[in-house]
Design a protein around this motif. Structure first.
Motif, PDB file in Angstrom:
ATOM      1  N   LEU A 183       0.830  -1.205   0.000  1.00  0.00           N
ATOM      2  CA  LEU A 183       0.000   0.000   0.000  1.00  0.00           C
ATOM      3  C   LEU A 183       0.869   1.262   0.000  1.00  0.00           C
ATOM      4  N   GLY A 184       1.938   1.226   0.795  1.00  0.00           N
ATOM      5  CA  GLY A 184       2.844   2.367   0.831  1.00  0.00           C
ATOM      6  C   GLY A 184       3.490   2.607  -0.513  1.00  0.00           C
ATOM      7  N   LEU A 185       3.888   1.533  -1.201  1.00  0.00           N
ATOM      8  CA  LEU A 185       4.488   1.662  -2.527  1.00  0.00           C
ATOM      9  C   LEU A 185       3.469   2.214  -3.527  1.00  0.00           C
ATOM     10  N   ALA A 186       2.216   1.746  -3.420  1.00  0.00           N
ATOM     11  CA  ALA A 186       1.167   2.233  -4.316  1.00  0.00           C
ATOM     12  C   ALA A 186       0.922   3.720  -4.122  1.00  0.00           C
ATOM     13  N   VAL A 187       0.894   4.158  -2.871  1.00  0.00           N
ATOM     14  CA  VAL A 187       0.714   5.584  -2.575  1.00  0.00           C
ATOM     15  C   VAL A 187       1.869   6.402  -3.147  1.00  0.00           C
ATOM     16  N   LEU A 188       3.098   5.891  -2.998  1.00  0.00           N
ATOM     17  CA  LEU A 188       4.277   6.592  -3.505  1.00  0.00           C
ATOM     18  C   LEU A 188       4.235   6.693  -5.021  1.00  0.00           C
ATOM     19  N   ILE A 189       3.856   5.601  -5.673  1.00  0.00           N
ATOM     20  CA  ILE A 189       3.771   5.591  -7.137  1.00  0.00           C
ATOM     21  C   ILE A 189       2.718   6.582  -7.604  1.00  0.00           C
ATOM     22  N   LYS A 190       1.553   6.599  -6.919  1.00  0.00           N
ATOM     23  CA  LYS A 190       0.495   7.537  -7.301  1.00  0.00           C
ATOM     24  C   LYS A 190       0.966   8.971  -7.141  1.00  0.00           C
ATOM     25  N   ALA A 191       1.630   9.247  -6.029  1.00  0.00           N
ATOM     26  CA  ALA A 191       2.040  10.616  -5.739  1.00  0.00           C
ATOM     27  C   ALA A 191       3.109  11.111  -6.700  1.00  0.00           C
ATOM     28  N   LEU A 192       3.990  10.202  -7.163  1.00  0.00           N
ATOM     29  CA  LEU A 192       5.160  10.639  -7.904  1.00  0.00           C
ATOM     30  C   LEU A 192       5.187  10.233  -9.369  1.00  0.00           C
ATOM     31  N   LEU A 193       4.606   9.089  -9.713  1.00  0.00           N
ATOM     32  CA  LEU A 193       4.854   8.546 -11.041  1.00  0.00           C
ATOM     33  C   LEU A 193       3.610   8.456 -11.912  1.00  0.00           C
ATOM     34  N   VAL A 194       2.707   7.534 -11.610  1.00  0.00           N
ATOM     35  CA  VAL A 194       1.544   7.305 -12.467  1.00  0.00           C
ATOM     36  C   VAL A 194       0.275   7.186 -11.633  1.00  0.00           C
TER      37      VAL A 194
ATOM     38  N   ARG B 234     -15.150   5.406 -24.348  1.00  0.00           N
ATOM     39  CA  ARG B 234     -15.757   5.445 -23.021  1.00  0.00           C
ATOM     40  C   ARG B 234     -15.465   4.156 -22.247  1.00  0.00           C
ATOM     41  N   ASN B 235     -15.062   4.332 -20.989  1.00  0.00           N
ATOM     42  CA  ASN B 235     -14.714   3.254 -20.052  1.00  0.00           C
ATOM     43  C   ASN B 235     -13.338   2.639 -20.293  1.00  0.00           C
ATOM     44  N   ASP B 236     -12.573   3.146 -21.256  1.00  0.00           N
ATOM     45  CA  ASP B 236     -11.168   2.739 -21.353  1.00  0.00           C
ATOM     46  C   ASP B 236     -10.450   3.106 -20.058  1.00  0.00           C
ATOM     47  N   ARG B 237      -9.554   2.246 -19.605  1.00  0.00           N
ATOM     48  CA  ARG B 237      -8.706   2.539 -18.440  1.00  0.00           C
ATOM     49  C   ARG B 237      -7.353   3.025 -18.933  1.00  0.00           C
ATOM     50  N   ILE B 238      -6.908   4.130 -18.381  1.00  0.00           N
ATOM     51  CA  ILE B 238      -5.656   4.737 -18.826  1.00  0.00           C
ATOM     52  C   ILE B 238      -4.722   4.958 -17.645  1.00  0.00           C
ATOM     53  N   LEU B 239      -3.438   5.043 -17.942  1.00  0.00           N
ATOM     54  CA  LEU B 239      -2.444   5.437 -16.944  1.00  0.00           C
ATOM     55  C   LEU B 239      -1.891   6.808 -17.316  1.00  0.00           C
ATOM     56  N   VAL B 240      -1.826   7.678 -16.323  1.00  0.00           N
ATOM     57  CA  VAL B 240      -1.345   9.038 -16.530  1.00  0.00           C
ATOM     58  C   VAL B 240       0.042   9.180 -15.924  1.00  0.00           C
ATOM     59  N   GLN B 241       0.957   9.657 -16.715  1.00  0.00           N
ATOM     60  CA  GLN B 241       2.343   9.849 -16.298  1.00  0.00           C
ATOM     61  C   GLN B 241       2.527  11.256 -15.743  1.00  0.00           C
ATOM     62  N   LYS B 242       3.046  11.352 -14.525  1.00  0.00           N
ATOM     63  CA  LYS B 242       3.189  12.649 -13.869  1.00  0.00           C
ATOM     64  C   LYS B 242       4.558  13.293 -14.065  1.00  0.00           C
ATOM     65  N   VAL B 243       5.583  12.474 -14.284  1.00  0.00           N
ATOM     66  CA  VAL B 243       6.947  13.008 -14.291  1.00  0.00           C
ATOM     67  C   VAL B 243       7.226  13.896 -15.495  1.00  0.00           C
TER      68      VAL B 243
ATOM     69  N   LYS C  33       0.235  13.617 -18.194  1.00  0.00           N
ATOM     70  CA  LYS C  33       0.002  13.240 -19.591  1.00  0.00           C
ATOM     71  C   LYS C  33      -0.411  11.772 -19.676  1.00  0.00           C
ATOM     72  N   VAL C  34      -1.404  11.483 -20.534  1.00  0.00           N
ATOM     73  CA  VAL C  34      -1.836  10.097 -20.715  1.00  0.00           C
ATOM     74  C   VAL C  34      -0.710   9.317 -21.386  1.00  0.00           C
ATOM     75  N   LEU C  35      -0.307   8.247 -20.732  1.00  0.00           N
ATOM     76  CA  LEU C  35       0.831   7.451 -21.194  1.00  0.00           C
ATOM     77  C   LEU C  35       0.397   6.243 -22.012  1.00  0.00           C
ATOM     78  N   VAL C  36      -0.638   5.538 -21.536  1.00  0.00           N
ATOM     79  CA  VAL C  36      -1.022   4.274 -22.159  1.00  0.00           C
ATOM     80  C   VAL C  36      -2.488   3.977 -21.901  1.00  0.00           C
ATOM     81  N   VAL C  37      -3.136   3.369 -22.889  1.00  0.00           N
ATOM     82  CA  VAL C  37      -4.464   2.787 -22.685  1.00  0.00           C
ATOM     83  C   VAL C  37      -4.227   1.366 -22.194  1.00  0.00           C
ATOM     84  N   LEU C  38      -4.671   1.106 -20.958  1.00  0.00           N
ATOM     85  CA  LEU C  38      -4.300  -0.144 -20.299  1.00  0.00           C
ATOM     86  C   LEU C  38      -5.350  -1.231 -20.457  1.00  0.00           C
TER      87      LEU C  38
END
Length: 232
Positions: free
Chosen positions: A13-24, A40-49, A199-204
């Motif tokens: 959970l801690g790693l997930a929080v860190l990834i959300k806060a800093l990376l994707v 509609r309803n596609d799941r995407i990952l957003v890149q923060k860096v 920025k949207v990185l990938v359609v997952l």
């Protein structure tokens, strides 16, 4: 063993929080406004860096941003309801409410004109060939804003961006909010950069939609805006 399992869960959970806060961070596409590329309803990952250390959104980027105020209906501002999905949303493993996804058309200083004689948007006087990713949706041009294909936006204020959905005739985007008849000032058509999540990185998901997103090449030909001078 139960202590070890608990420790692993806490670490995960801690790693997930860190990834959300800093990376994707995970989001989903809530409407048809970004078709045909994002459904509609596609799941995407957003890149923060991408926008760290002074980086800012660029023309052509598909970005996720927080509602600037009044862009979303009340029901879309509400996040997940049950405790499990609420927890998953907090750690970035489930989409949260109150966000939009659009394509950046103009950055600070840019002027956007709709449209040239071939129905193409112009940014700083250069026409965009958007056939590969945008959809007219029955409109006569790639930049519809009721009542027609004749409007100009900008110069885009400093610290903001001008965004549009790829499904140009079905997107409550900057061009839609530009209308004074909608009860808004022109400034409310622009999205503050500090509201951009990334920025949207990938359609997952779903798996048959999986693909990496890249900035279209035609934006590379847009020149920087000519700076305005003030007489003294």
């Amino acid at each position: 063993m139960w202590l070890e399992s608990l420790l692993l869960l806490v670490l995960a959970l801690g790693l997930a929080v860190l990834i959300k806060a800093l990376l994707v961070q995970a989001f989903y596409i809530p409407s048809e406004s970004m078709e045909p590329g994002l459904v509609r309803n596609d799941r995407i990952l957003v890149q923060k860096v991408s926008y760290w250390f002074g980086g800012t959104p660029q023309r052509g980027d598909v970005v996720v941003f927080k509602d600037p105020g009044g862009w979303l209906p009340e029901e879309d501002l509400v996040g997940p309801a049950n405790p499990v999905t609420k927890l998953m949303a907090k750690v970035g493993l489930y989409p949260s409410g109150g966000h939009l996804v659009k394509r950046v058309i103009g950055v600070a200083g840019d002027t956007i004109h709709c449209c040239d004689d071939r129905g193409r948007l112009e940014v700083n006087g250069v026409a965009l060939d958007e056939k590969t990713y945008a959809r007219k949706g029955g409109a006569a041009c790639f930049g519809p804003m009721v009542p027609g294909c004749s409007w100009t936006a900008g110069p885009v204020p400093a610290g903001t961006i001008f965004v549009m959905g790829d499904n140009r005739n079905d997107s409550a985007d900057s061009s839609y909010h530009l209308r004074k008849a909608n009860g808004r000032t022109n400034d409310e058509a622009y999205v503050p950069v500090d509201l951009v999540v990334g920025k949207v990185l990938v359609v997952l998901w779903p798996h048959d939609h999986f693909r990496w997103l890249h900035r279209p090449d035609d934006f590379a030909g847009v020149p920087d805006p000519v700076p305005t001078t003030t007489r003294r």
